[in-house]
Write an enzyme that holds these catalytic residues in place. Structure first.
Site, mmCIF file in Angstrom:
data_model
loop_
_atom_site.group_PDB
_atom_site.id
_atom_site.type_symbol
_atom_site.label_atom_id
_atom_site.label_comp_id
_atom_site.label_asym_id
_atom_site.label_seq_id
_atom_site.Cartn_x
_atom_site.Cartn_y
_atom_site.Cartn_z
ATOM 1 N N PHE A 1 -6.740 -0.288 15.398
ATOM 2 C CA PHE A 1 -6.004 -1.656 15.021
ATOM 3 C C PHE A 1 -6.916 -2.564 13.962
ATOM 4 C CE2 PHE A 1 -4.057 -5.897 15.376
ATOM 5 C CZ PHE A 1 -2.668 -5.588 15.457
ATOM 6 N N ARG B 1 -5.520 -13.379 9.797
ATOM 7 C CA ARG B 1 -4.929 -13.264 8.372
ATOM 8 C C ARG B 1 -5.762 -13.943 7.100
ATOM 9 N NH1 ARG B 1 0.441 -11.306 8.518
ATOM 10 N NH2 ARG B 1 1.672 -11.999 10.193
ATOM 11 N N THR C 1 8.818 1.338 9.141
ATOM 12 C CA THR C 1 8.962 -0.189 8.624
ATOM 13 C C THR C 1 9.628 0.283 7.165
ATOM 14 O OG1 THR C 1 7.390 -1.106 10.048
ATOM 15 C CG2 THR C 1 8.308 -2.295 8.216
ATOM 16 N N ASP D 1 1.870 2.502 8.882
ATOM 17 C CA ASP D 1 1.674 2.918 10.083
ATOM 18 C C ASP D 1 2.424 3.893 10.442
ATOM 19 O OD1 ASP D 1 0.487 3.356 12.676
ATOM 20 O OD2 ASP D 1 0.578 1.057 13.028
ATOM 21 N N LYS E 1 -2.545 4.331 7.467
ATOM 22 C CA LYS E 1 -3.067 4.584 8.557
ATOM 23 C C LYS E 1 -2.940 6.204 9.000
ATOM 24 C CE LYS E 1 -3.273 1.793 11.951
ATOM 25 N NZ LYS E 1 -3.057 0.890 13.060
ATOM 26 N N LYS F 1 4.720 -10.829 6.516
ATOM 27 C CA LYS F 1 3.808 -11.584 5.941
ATOM 28 C C LYS F 1 2.593 -10.788 5.509
ATOM 29 C CE LYS F 1 5.083 -15.443 9.458
ATOM 30 N NZ LYS F 1 4.593 -16.167 10.330
ATOM 31 N N GLU G 1 3.389 -3.502 0.303
ATOM 32 C CA GLU G 1 3.016 -3.424 1.881
ATOM 33 C C GLU G 1 1.533 -3.745 2.054
ATOM 34 O OE1 GLU G 1 3.832 -3.708 4.589
ATOM 35 O OE2 GLU G 1 5.695 -2.663 5.369
ATOM 36 N N ASP G 2 1.215 -4.120 3.009
ATOM 37 C CA ASP G 2 -0.070 -4.291 3.650
ATOM 38 C C ASP G 2 -0.824 -2.818 4.302
ATOM 39 O OD1 ASP G 2 1.558 -4.365 5.716
ATOM 40 O OD2 ASP G 2 0.264 -6.255 6.594
ATOM 41 N N ILE G 3 0.265 -2.395 5.091
ATOM 42 C CA ILE G 3 -0.255 -0.950 5.804
ATOM 43 C C ILE G 3 0.978 -0.198 5.993
ATOM 44 C CG2 ILE G 3 -0.119 -2.215 7.980
ATOM 45 C CD1 ILE G 3 -2.566 -0.453 9.006
#
Length: 241
Positions: A209, A222, A164, A160, A188, A91, A156-158
């Site tokens: 985080f 969000r 993923t 890490d 990150k 999401k 993608e948002d991030i």
């Protein structure tokens, strides 16, 4: 294919995180430490989150300006592409993806580029509370057969640990796309990284985080327009029961 060779390198553990100098050529680097953040009192923060943020890491305006430049860079990397399929990772990636597609479409129109954009979606989950579980759960998938022989941009948002994204790349192998690139709003800096570095990066951020602008903490934050760092009170207040 170059994207496939990249995938094999990741799987074999050959690809490693580039040096700080290499990363700084691909994105804006947000320094470590609280001093790199902004006082939350200098921004309009939703009341429901006001007491639960340590500081603002990246303001909304800077996110949008950086996204505009990413849109130009992505289109410049695809000179012979007539149709680009955007694969938005839900999401968390929805806000960044929406802004990125808007920027790309405006640039395509103003520069009279002969390219169409189609958006498909994939849902993966790798977080529980503030920690990565080390496993990727597939929540839902669109029909990925539309990706065969297509040029793909994963949004993608991030990034890490990178696990993923390597899982997403593995899923794509069965559909034989023409090419695959990835654009991530954040990368990150963490010792847990498997070494994966996307082709397009908005910001390199500290190993904190972060949340907001689509990134969540147990489905909260969000809707925060900025990217911020949560405080201890926020972690306790919004922790899953």
């Amino acid at each position: 294919k170059q994207w496939y060779q990249r995938r094999v390198a990741i799987t074999a553990g050959i690809l490693r995180m580039g040096s700080a100098a290499d990363i700084s050529k691909k994105c804006l680097v947000i320094p470590d430490g609280v001093e790199s953040g902004y006082d939350i009192n200098m921004f309009n923060i939703p009341v429901k989150y006001a007491n639960f943020l340590q500081y603002i890491l990246i303001p909304n305006g800077l996110i949008k300006d950086r996204t505009q430049k990413l849109a130009v860079d992505i289109l410049a990397s695809l000179p012979n592409c007539k149709q680009l399929v955007i694969l938005c990772v839900l999401k968390g990636g929805y806000k960044f993806c929406s802004e990125l597609v808007d920027c790309m479409e405006r640039y395509i129109c103003s520069c009279e580029i002969n390219m169409s954009i189609k958006v498909e979606f994939i849902r993966l989950k790798s977080y529980h509370n503030t920690s990565s579980t080390g496993e990727v759960e597939v929540i839902g998938l669109s029909d990925l057969s539309v990706l065969t022989n297509k040029h793909i941009l994963i949004v993608e948002d991030i990034i890490d640990t990178g696990k993923t994204m390597t899982h997403a790349l593995k899923l794509l192998e069965d559909y034989s796309p023409a090419s695959v690139q990835c654009a991530s709003l954040l990368l990150k800096r963490t010792d847990k990284s498997c070494g994966y570095v996307p082709e397009f990066i908005g910001f390199s951020c500290p190993d904190s985080f972060v949340l907001g602008y689509g990134l969540d903490y147990n489905e909260y934050f969000r809707d925060l327009p900025h990217i911020a760092v949560i405080n201890d009170a926020g972690i306790k207040h919004f922790q899953e029961v």
